[in-house]
Design an enzyme around this catalytic site. Structure first.
Site, PDB file in Angstrom:
ATOM      1  N   GLN A 135       0.857  -1.187   0.000  1.00  0.00           N
ATOM      2  CA  GLN A 135       0.000   0.000   0.000  1.00  0.00           C
ATOM      3  C   GLN A 135       0.896   1.242   0.000  1.00  0.00           C
ATOM      4  O   GLN A 135       1.620   1.465   0.970  1.00  0.00           O
ATOM      5  CB  GLN A 135      -0.876  -0.022   1.261  1.00  0.00           C
ATOM      6  CG  GLN A 135      -1.777   1.170   1.431  1.00  0.00           C
ATOM      7  CD  GLN A 135      -2.322   1.247   2.860  1.00  0.00           C
ATOM      8  OE1 GLN A 135      -1.794   0.607   3.765  1.00  0.00           O
ATOM      9  NE2 GLN A 135      -3.353   2.036   3.064  1.00  0.00           N
ATOM     10  N   GLY A 136       0.835   2.020  -1.055  1.00  0.00           N
ATOM     11  CA  GLY A 136       1.650   3.240  -1.167  1.00  0.00           C
ATOM     12  C   GLY A 136       0.796   4.468  -0.920  1.00  0.00           C
ATOM     13  O   GLY A 136       0.437   5.183  -1.864  1.00  0.00           O
ATOM     14  N   SER A 175       1.188   6.514   2.529  1.00  0.00           N
ATOM     15  CA  SER A 175       1.945   7.471   3.352  1.00  0.00           C
ATOM     16  C   SER A 175       3.179   7.998   2.626  1.00  0.00           C
ATOM     17  O   SER A 175       3.821   7.272   1.858  1.00  0.00           O
ATOM     18  CB  SER A 175       2.400   6.814   4.652  1.00  0.00           C
ATOM     19  OG  SER A 175       1.311   6.246   5.312  1.00  0.00           O
ATOM     20  N   SER A 217       4.424  -1.493   4.137  1.00  0.00           N
ATOM     21  CA  SER A 217       4.602  -2.878   4.589  1.00  0.00           C
ATOM     22  C   SER A 217       4.617  -3.797   3.359  1.00  0.00           C
ATOM     23  O   SER A 217       3.846  -3.575   2.422  1.00  0.00           O
ATOM     24  CB  SER A 217       3.463  -3.288   5.509  1.00  0.00           C
ATOM     25  OG  SER A 217       3.307  -2.353   6.550  1.00  0.00           O
ATOM     26  N   GLU A 277      -9.476  -1.541   5.531  1.00  0.00           N
ATOM     27  CA  GLU A 277      -8.282  -1.801   6.345  1.00  0.00           C
ATOM     28  C   GLU A 277      -8.676  -2.021   7.808  1.00  0.00           C
ATOM     29  O   GLU A 277      -8.194  -2.917   8.473  1.00  0.00           O
ATOM     30  CB  GLU A 277      -7.326  -0.604   6.231  1.00  0.00           C
ATOM     31  CG  GLU A 277      -6.050  -0.773   7.045  1.00  0.00           C
ATOM     32  CD  GLU A 277      -5.043   0.346   6.796  1.00  0.00           C
ATOM     33  OE1 GLU A 277      -5.443   1.453   6.421  1.00  0.00           O
ATOM     34  OE2 GLU A 277      -3.842   0.095   6.997  1.00  0.00           O
ATOM     35  N   GLU A 284      -4.830   9.052  17.988  1.00  0.00           N
ATOM     36  CA  GLU A 284      -5.453  10.388  18.010  1.00  0.00           C
ATOM     37  C   GLU A 284      -6.450  10.514  16.856  1.00  0.00           C
ATOM     38  O   GLU A 284      -7.564  11.016  17.023  1.00  0.00           O
ATOM     39  CB  GLU A 284      -4.385  11.494  17.893  1.00  0.00           C
ATOM     40  CG  GLU A 284      -3.474  11.648  19.106  1.00  0.00           C
ATOM     41  CD  GLU A 284      -2.435  10.533  19.230  1.00  0.00           C
ATOM     42  OE1 GLU A 284      -2.118   9.904  18.202  1.00  0.00           O
ATOM     43  OE2 GLU A 284      -1.946  10.288  20.347  1.00  0.00           O
TER      44      GLU A 284
HETATM   45  C1  LIG Z   1       4.117  -0.806  11.415  1.00  0.00           C
HETATM   46  C2  LIG Z   1       3.602   0.205  10.422  1.00  0.00           C
HETATM   47  C3  LIG Z   1       3.193  -0.212   9.170  1.00  0.00           C
HETATM   48  C4  LIG Z   1       2.724   0.730   8.232  1.00  0.00           C
HETATM   49  N1  LIG Z   1       2.366   0.283   6.970  1.00  0.00           N
HETATM   50  C5  LIG Z   1       1.981   1.200   6.041  1.00  0.00           C
HETATM   51  C6  LIG Z   1       1.697   0.789   4.689  1.00  0.00           C
HETATM   52  O1  LIG Z   1       1.772  -0.402   4.370  1.00  0.00           O
HETATM   53  N2  LIG Z   1       1.363   1.718   3.777  1.00  0.00           N
HETATM   54  C7  LIG Z   1       1.264   3.035   4.102  1.00  0.00           C
HETATM   55  O2  LIG Z   1       0.909   3.827   3.221  1.00  0.00           O
HETATM   56  N3  LIG Z   1       1.525   3.477   5.358  1.00  0.00           N
HETATM   57  C8  LIG Z   1       1.890   2.577   6.328  1.00  0.00           C
HETATM   58  N4  LIG Z   1       2.193   3.014   7.599  1.00  0.00           N
HETATM   59  C9  LIG Z   1       2.178   4.442   7.881  1.00  0.00           C
HETATM   60  C10 LIG Z   1       1.039   4.905   8.772  1.00  0.00           C
HETATM   61  O3  LIG Z   1      -0.177   4.861   8.064  1.00  0.00           O
HETATM   62  C11 LIG Z   1       1.390   6.344   9.236  1.00  0.00           C
HETATM   63  O4  LIG Z   1       2.549   6.245  10.034  1.00  0.00           O
HETATM   64  C12 LIG Z   1       0.270   6.943  10.038  1.00  0.00           C
HETATM   65  O5  LIG Z   1      -0.841   7.224   9.214  1.00  0.00           O
HETATM   66  C13 LIG Z   1       0.704   8.258  10.734  1.00  0.00           C
HETATM   67  O6  LIG Z   1       1.304   9.136   9.850  1.00  0.00           O
HETATM   68  P1  LIG Z   1       2.727   9.802  10.165  1.00  0.00           P
HETATM   69  O7  LIG Z   1       3.648   8.724  10.593  1.00  0.00           O
HETATM   70  O8  LIG Z   1       3.090  10.645   9.004  1.00  0.00           O
HETATM   71  O9  LIG Z   1       2.464  10.710  11.444  1.00  0.00           O
HETATM   72  P2  LIG Z   1       1.794  12.161  11.452  1.00  0.00           P
HETATM   73  O10 LIG Z   1       0.550  12.126  10.645  1.00  0.00           O
HETATM   74  O11 LIG Z   1       2.829  13.165  11.111  1.00  0.00           O
HETATM   75  O12 LIG Z   1       1.398  12.300  12.979  1.00  0.00           O
HETATM   76  C14 LIG Z   1       2.331  12.673  14.004  1.00  0.00           C
HETATM   77  C15 LIG Z   1       1.586  12.783  15.324  1.00  0.00           C
HETATM   78  O13 LIG Z   1       0.590  13.845  15.236  1.00  0.00           O
HETATM   79  C16 LIG Z   1      -0.704  13.337  15.552  1.00  0.00           C
HETATM   80  N5  LIG Z   1      -1.729  13.974  14.701  1.00  0.00           N
HETATM   81  C17 LIG Z   1      -1.662  14.169  13.357  1.00  0.00           C
HETATM   82  N6  LIG Z   1      -2.791  14.776  12.909  1.00  0.00           N
HETATM   83  C18 LIG Z   1      -3.590  14.944  13.994  1.00  0.00           C
HETATM   84  C19 LIG Z   1      -4.908  15.491  14.183  1.00  0.00           C
HETATM   85  N7  LIG Z   1      -5.641  15.971  13.155  1.00  0.00           N
HETATM   86  N8  LIG Z   1      -5.421  15.481  15.440  1.00  0.00           N
HETATM   87  C20 LIG Z   1      -4.719  14.988  16.493  1.00  0.00           C
HETATM   88  N9  LIG Z   1      -3.463  14.466  16.374  1.00  0.00           N
HETATM   89  C21 LIG Z   1      -2.913  14.436  15.146  1.00  0.00           C
HETATM   90  C22 LIG Z   1      -0.625  11.843  15.258  1.00  0.00           C
HETATM   91  O14 LIG Z   1      -1.578  11.121  16.017  1.00  0.00           O
HETATM   92  C23 LIG Z   1       0.820  11.515  15.692  1.00  0.00           C
HETATM   93  O15 LIG Z   1       0.893  11.322  17.072  1.00  0.00           O
HETATM   94  C24 LIG Z   1       2.651   2.101   8.567  1.00  0.00           C
HETATM   95  C25 LIG Z   1       3.052   2.520   9.847  1.00  0.00           C
HETATM   96  C26 LIG Z   1       3.525   1.602  10.772  1.00  0.00           C
HETATM   97  C27 LIG Z   1       3.940   2.077  12.135  1.00  0.00           C
END
Ligand SMILES: Cc1cc2nc3c(=O)[nH]c(=O)nc-3n(C[C@H](O)[C@H](O)[C@H](O)COP(=O)(O)OP(=O)(O)OC[C@H]3O[C@@H](n4cnc5c(N)ncnc54)[C@H](O)[C@@H]3O)c2cc1C
Length: 380
Positions: A121-122, A124, A156, A239, A363
């Site tokens: 899944q692309g 993020s 992933s 999902e 969150e």
């Molecule tokens: C083990 C693992 C597997 C993953 N697999 C995939 C995958 O296969 N494909 C893929 O596309 N992605 C994948 N991801 C990515 C995952 O979807 C993102 O990490 C997640 O959506 C959070 O985005 P970010 O890391 O950019 O954090 P950010 O969005 O930058 O968030 C940072 C912090 O700010 C908080 N925050 C952000 N916006 C708000 C809001 N509006 N209100 C309150 N708090 C807020 C968040 O809760 C977090 O604590 C994976 C992540 C992990 C850990």
């Protein structure tokens, strides 16, 4: 809703249990995820358990959602590995069924079930996680195809994937939800580069993906050009929507293991209270899942209740693994063979950190529950 299995569901459960007993060998249980996973996934497919709820014309079993819930429950109880095509089966396939063309359905669905195609899944990006509408990977239209440039992260399975469900910005002047296009991208195409990322557990389950001038035929677009947001929402509902029962069963196993650890090593009255709280949370999760299943059966689309299950499970799992390490005391410092249960609790505690981030952070899930389940005013 009647909470007991119907005679037909009970028969399905009994047949499935017997099948697991015969087919889930120690080799599969202990084997390396990829090889053992392929073997196991092939067996599941041959027995008709992959894509249980998918229409029969696409190789599924056309079974009711209650069978899928029973399947996930029994698999987790047997501590069976997941089907290797977690993303294909759970997200790409249902999205193609809902929005794909006939040609896309013919080309991919059967191969997703048989694991001939592994998907990733692309979504993020370095600057687009919780807020998917900030996607910047571009798709430029050129003589019957798109040229994709950009970077995805945390994908992933990308290191073993054949195909990717990709969200791109196809309209250069667009902002937020408009101007996005959802496409199916061949991971073996020239210009696709995958770089694994090591996690806190030491494993590398997820990756960065770099796209440099990757040509994607227009026929690989899912839904309308520029209408990718709606398609991506279907993927995200799936999902979280159908995982609830597997999460509940995984939590049940963890609570049972925690109770036996407390019996063996002893627990203070306060620790016993905390264990009881986890058991109560587990019962609440079970009823939430049944409520979500009722709405899924009625509408055919997973509802926002799936976010509650994911939130409850991931937070409970973090508390529970932390408590297990407290019960282990100084022994919790050990890793590998020397550690209690080969370091099971240590690994679980480290992996549980990612559970509250992947598939929506806690969150974000609280916001979804507040707005879409409870009907509270929007946060922004
Ligand atoms: C083990 C693992 C597997 C993953 N697999 C995939 C995958 O296969 N494909 C893929 O596309 N992605 C994948 N991801 C990515 C995952 O979807 C993102 O990490 C997640 O959506 C959070 O985005 P970010 O890391 O950019 O954090 P950010 O969005 O930058 O968030 C940072 C912090 O700010 C908080 N925050 C952000 N916006 C708000 C809001 N509006 N209100 C309150 N708090 C807020 C968040 O809760 C977090 O604590 C994976 C992540 C992990 C850990």
């Amino acid at each position: 809703m009647d909470l007991r299995d119907t005679p037909e569901e009970a028969a399905f459960r009994a047949e499935l249990r017997a099948w697991i007993e015969t087919n889930l060998t120690d080799q599969i249980r202990r084997g390396r995820f990829e090889e053992a996973g392929r073997d196991w996934s092939r067996k599941l497919h041959e027995a008709g358990y992959a894509g249980l709820t998918w229409p029969q014309e696409y190789g599924g079993a056309g079974a009711p959602y209650s069978h899928q819930a029973i399947f996930l429950e029994e698999m987790a109880r047997a501590e069976a590995p997941p089907h290797l095509g977690v993303i294909g089966l759970g997200m790409a396939g249902p999205t193609i069924i809902a929005h794909g063309t006939d040609a896309q359905k013919q080309k991919h669905l059967e191969k997703i079930l048989s694991t001939e195609e592994i998907w990733c899944q692309g979504f993020s990006e370095p600057d687009a996680g919780s807020d998917l509408s900030a996607v910047r990977t571009t798709a430029r239209r050129e003589n019957g195809h798109f040229v994709v440039d950009g970077q995805k992260v945390w994908s992933s399975f990308a290191h073993i994937a054949d195909w990717c469900i990709l969200v791109t910005r196809s309209d250069p002047g667009s902002e937020r939800h408009a101007g996005l296009t959802y496409m199916l991208v061949d991971m073996h195409a020239p210009g696709v580069e995958v770089r694994p990322l090591r996690q806190i557990t030491g494993e590398a389950e997820f990756n960065e993906i770099f796209f440099t001038g990757v040509e994607v035929p227009e026929e690989n677009v899912v839904g309308e050009i520029g209408g990718g947001w709606q398609v991506a929402m279907t993927t995200l509902l799936h999902e979280r929507g159908t995982l609830g029962f597997a999460l509940q069963a995984a939590l049940e196993i963890a609570v049972r293991k925690l109770v036996s650890l407390a019996r063996e090593r002893g627990a203070t009255p306060l620790q016993r209270d905390r264990i009881a709280r986890e058991w109560i949370e587990l019962q609440a999760l079970r009823y939430t899942n049944l409520r979500a299943l009722t709405s899924l059966v009625k509408t055919g689309i997973p509802g926002p209740e799936g976010s509650i299950a994911k939130l409850q499970w991931s937070e409970a799992n973090q508390r529970l693994t932390k408590l297990a390490l407290e019960l282990l005391g100084p022994e919790a410092q050990l890793l590998g063979e020397a550690a209690f249960l080969g370091g099971y609790w240590q690994h679980q505690q480290l992996r549980s950190r990612g559970n509250t981030i992947e598939a929506g952070t806690s969150e974000i899930l609280r916001n979804i529950v507040a707005e879409r389940v409870l009907g509270l005013p929007r946060s922004r």
